[in-house]
Design an enzyme around this catalytic site. Structure first.
Site, PDB file in Angstrom:
ATOM      1  N   GLY A  78      66.079  33.676  36.472  1.00 13.36           N
ATOM      2  CA  GLY A  78      66.584  32.275  36.145  1.00 13.36           C
ATOM      3  C   GLY A  78      65.726  31.402  37.032  1.00 13.36           C
ATOM      4  CB  ALA A  79      64.704  27.927  35.601  1.00 12.67           C
ATOM      5  CG  ASP A  80      69.051  29.382  39.170  1.00  9.55           C
ATOM      6  OD1 ASP A  80      68.272  30.533  38.580  1.00  9.55           O
ATOM      7  OD2 ASP A  80      70.023  29.684  39.814  1.00  9.55           O
ATOM      8  N   GLY A  83      72.484  23.210  36.145  1.00 13.75           N
ATOM      9  CA  GLY A  83      73.141  24.344  36.374  1.00 13.75           C
ATOM     10  C   GLY A  83      74.219  24.467  35.404  1.00 13.75           C
ATOM     11  CG  ASN A 110      78.366  19.825  39.205  1.00 17.31           C
ATOM     12  OD1 ASN A 110      79.076  19.314  38.586  1.00 17.31           O
ATOM     13  ND2 ASN A 110      78.703  20.602  40.171  1.00 17.31           N
ATOM     14  CB  THR A 161     101.623  31.847  47.653  1.00 20.77           C
ATOM     15  OG1 THR A 161     102.442  32.689  47.566  1.00 20.77           O
ATOM     16  CG2 THR A 161     100.459  32.249  46.452  1.00 20.77           C
TER      17      THR A 161
END
Length: 261
Positions: free
Chosen positions: A108-110, A8, A11, A186
């Site tokens: 995309g391949a994913d 990816g 990672n 914050t």
């Protein structure tokens, strides 16, 4: 054993699989400069620690959204495991489903792998797969198992980093589920915006997709590294499976193996 490699933008996941199920996974940061030798020494040492023998790896399949990473990963498979790898998206990897979008070559391949995982684990479609990665993607699988499109949004970690980089007084924060939507300082305000903002986005997109496509009962699968975290803030997910993508890789490898018999 099968070595499934999911490369990816953030990672690279290396997973040893047997009978379509993961045995163990190792993860490293994405780095296109990484050589096959570096990965080979690193991975074989991890396998030795886990008492897995490299000689037992009989096949390698790769899904990559980073073209520059493919050369090193191919070399890794060939030199250190003696396998010519299958690469999702290339002609030698059969897809047993249609890709019904305007530009199939840009999918995309994913996303193709997640579509195959729907068939393998849910028994066809329709379904919606929410993948929490560098981008947060929603992929839609039709009733006949075809990939018909989806949604791409910035990933939550990418959004958090953008806030830190672009706003002088906003700190870098970790992603967690805040107890309240209303933030009292914050950091709490940022965590609420990121967590509950993404929960609301996913819930809204799923509802709109179901209505637009007339699939009101389509199950929703959550996968990716942050799937379990966000599943704790909503009941929109019917299945939570961090290993969903690699299971799709195993199914694609099995499809190919049947053509070789």
């Amino acid at each position: 054993m099968l070595l499934a490699i999911d490369s990816g933008n953030t990672n690279v996941l290396f997973t040893l699989m047997e009978d379509g199920e993961p045995l163990v996974s190792w993860r490293r940061a994405s780095d296109d400069r990484r050589t096959a030798d570096e990965d080979g020494v690193w991975l074989r040492q991890l396998m030795k620690i886990g008492d897995f023998k490299p000689s037992k790896v009989t096949g390698v399949i790769i899904s990559s959204v980073r073209p520059a990473a493919l050369f090193g990963l191919r070399q890794l498979a060939e030199v250190y495991f003696g396998c010519v790898p299958l690469v999702v998206g290339e002609d030698d990897v059969p897809l047993n489903f249609d890709v019904r979008v305007d530009r199939p070559d840009q999918v995309g391949a994913d996303r193709l792998v997640n579509t195959r995982a729907v068939q393998a684990k849910l028994g066809q479609g329709p379904a919606i797969v929410v993948d929490f990665g560098t981008a947060t993607t929603l992929d839609v699988v039709a009733a006949d198992g075809a990939y018909i499109g989806g949604v791409i949004a910035p990933g939550v970690n990418l959004s958090a980093e953008a806030l830190y980089q672009a706003a002088a007084k906003l700190p870098r924060i970790d992603i967690r589920k805040p107890e309240n939507v209303l933030g009292a300082d914050t950091v709490a305000c940022m965590q609420s915006g990121l967590f509950w903002g993404y929960v609301s986005m996913i819930e809204g997109l799923v509802a709109r997709l179901r209505e637009e496509l007339d699939m009101p009962s389509a199950p929703v699968v959550a996968t990716g590294g942050l799937a379990a975290l966000f599943a704790g803030g909503t009941d929109v997910f019917d299945h939570i499976d961090p290993d969903f993508t690699v299971k799709g890789l195993a199914a694609l490898y099995s499809d190919w193996a049947k053509t070789q018999a």
